[in-house]
Design a protein around this motif. Structure first.
Motif, short mmCIF file in Angstrom:
data_model
loop_
_atom_site.label_atom_id
_atom_site.label_comp_id
_atom_site.label_asym_id
_atom_site.label_seq_id
_atom_site.Cartn_x
_atom_site.Cartn_y
_atom_site.Cartn_z
N LEU A 155 0.84 -1.19 0.00
CA LEU A 155 0.00 0.00 0.00
C LEU A 155 0.88 1.24 0.00
O LEU A 155 1.91 1.28 0.64
N ARG A 156 0.45 2.26 -0.70
CA ARG A 156 1.16 3.53 -0.71
C ARG A 156 0.74 4.39 0.48
O ARG A 156 1.52 5.12 1.05
N ALA A 157 -0.53 4.32 0.86
CA ALA A 157 -1.05 5.10 1.98
C ALA A 157 -2.05 4.26 2.77
O ALA A 157 -2.74 3.40 2.21
N LEU A 158 -2.09 4.50 4.05
CA LEU A 158 -3.03 3.84 4.95
C LEU A 158 -3.80 4.94 5.68
O LEU A 158 -3.21 5.86 6.22
N ARG A 159 -5.12 4.86 5.64
CA ARG A 159 -5.95 5.87 6.28
C ARG A 159 -6.86 5.17 7.28
O ARG A 159 -7.44 4.12 6.99
N LEU A 160 -7.00 5.73 8.48
CA LEU A 160 -7.80 5.14 9.54
C LEU A 160 -9.01 6.03 9.81
O LEU A 160 -8.91 7.26 9.77
N ALA A 161 -10.16 5.41 10.09
CA ALA A 161 -11.37 6.17 10.37
C ALA A 161 -12.13 5.54 11.53
O ALA A 161 -12.17 4.32 11.67
N VAL A 162 -12.69 6.40 12.37
CA VAL A 162 -13.53 5.97 13.49
C VAL A 162 -14.88 6.68 13.33
O VAL A 162 -14.92 7.89 13.16
N SER A 163 -15.96 5.92 13.38
CA SER A 163 -17.29 6.52 13.31
C SER A 163 -18.20 5.79 14.29
O SER A 163 -17.91 4.67 14.70
N GLY A 164 -19.27 6.43 14.68
CA GLY A 164 -20.21 5.83 15.61
C GLY A 164 -20.42 6.69 16.83
O GLY A 164 -20.17 7.90 16.80
N THR A 165 -20.87 6.07 17.92
CA THR A 165 -21.13 6.81 19.15
C THR A 165 -20.33 6.22 20.30
O THR A 165 -20.14 5.02 20.39
N ALA A 166 -19.88 7.13 21.18
CA ALA A 166 -19.15 6.74 22.37
C ALA A 166 -19.46 7.77 23.46
O ALA A 166 -19.45 8.96 23.18
N PRO A 167 -19.75 7.32 24.68
CA PRO A 167 -20.05 8.27 25.75
C PRO A 167 -18.79 9.02 26.19
O PRO A 167 -17.67 8.63 25.87
N SER A 168 -19.01 10.11 26.93
CA SER A 168 -17.87 10.85 27.45
C SER A 168 -17.06 9.93 28.37
O SER A 168 -17.59 9.03 28.99
N GLY A 169 -15.78 10.14 28.40
CA GLY A 169 -14.89 9.28 29.17
C GLY A 169 -14.26 8.18 28.34
O GLY A 169 -13.41 7.44 28.82
N THR A 170 -14.65 8.06 27.09
CA THR A 170 -14.05 7.07 26.19
C THR A 170 -12.66 7.54 25.80
O THR A 170 -12.45 8.70 25.49
N LEU A 171 -11.71 6.64 25.84
CA LEU A 171 -10.33 6.97 25.51
C LEU A 171 -9.95 6.35 24.17
O LEU A 171 -10.04 5.14 24.00
N LEU A 172 -9.58 7.19 23.21
CA LEU A 172 -9.05 6.73 21.93
C LEU A 172 -7.57 7.08 21.94
O LEU A 172 -7.19 8.22 21.75
N GLY A 173 -6.73 6.10 22.20
CA GLY A 173 -5.30 6.33 22.31
C GLY A 173 -4.60 6.20 20.98
O GLY A 173 -5.23 6.05 19.93
N PRO A 174 -3.27 6.26 21.01
CA PRO A 174 -2.48 6.14 19.77
C PRO A 174 -2.71 4.78 19.11
O PRO A 174 -2.92 3.78 19.78
N VAL A 175 -2.66 4.78 17.80
CA VAL A 175 -2.81 3.57 17.01
C VAL A 175 -1.43 3.05 16.66
O VAL A 175 -0.55 3.82 16.29
N VAL A 176 -1.22 1.75 16.77
CA VAL A 176 0.06 1.13 16.44
C VAL A 176 -0.09 0.39 15.11
O VAL A 176 -0.98 -0.44 14.97
N ILE A 177 0.78 0.69 14.15
CA ILE A 177 0.77 0.01 12.85
C ILE A 177 2.03 -0.83 12.75
O ILE A 177 3.13 -0.29 12.82
N ALA A 178 1.86 -2.15 12.62
CA ALA A 178 3.01 -3.05 12.50
C ALA A 178 3.31 -3.28 11.03
O ALA A 178 2.45 -3.64 10.26
N ILE A 179 4.56 -3.03 10.67
CA ILE A 179 4.99 -3.19 9.27
C ILE A 179 5.91 -4.39 9.16
O ILE A 179 6.74 -4.63 9.97
#
Length: 81
Positions: free
Chosen positions: A57-81
């Motif tokens: 792949l030349r580029a990798l794009r990540l997307a998050v959609s949907g619902t999450a209540p307050s207090g939800t933690l979205l931390g760093p994403v790890v990509i293994a190559i």
């Protein structure tokens, strides 16, 4: 071009309803396509590891959609190559 092996999403929360999607692109004239996606519903307290198709792949794009209540933690994403 790179060939990623997996993507680890660091999501922590309760009552989640999220779609975690990985898009890939092969070149400037090629539109993005879904490499893999995952629907997370309920409680999550550990990293979520999602495999990626073994293709260059030349580029990798990540997307998050949907619902999450307050207090939800979205931390760093790890990509293994």
């Amino acid at each position: 071009c790179i060939t990623p092996k997996w993507v680890t999403w660091n999501v922590t929360g309760r009552d989640l309803d999220l779609k975690l999607c990985i898009y890939g692109e092969r070149g400037t004239s090629c539109h993005g396509f879904v490499v893999n996606s995952l629907h997370v519903k309920g409680n999550v307290g550990a990293p979520v590891k999602v495999p990626v198709a073994a293709q260059p792949l030349r580029a990798l794009r990540l997307a998050v959609s949907g619902t999450a209540p307050s207090g939800t933690l979205l931390g760093p994403v790890v990509i293994a190559i």
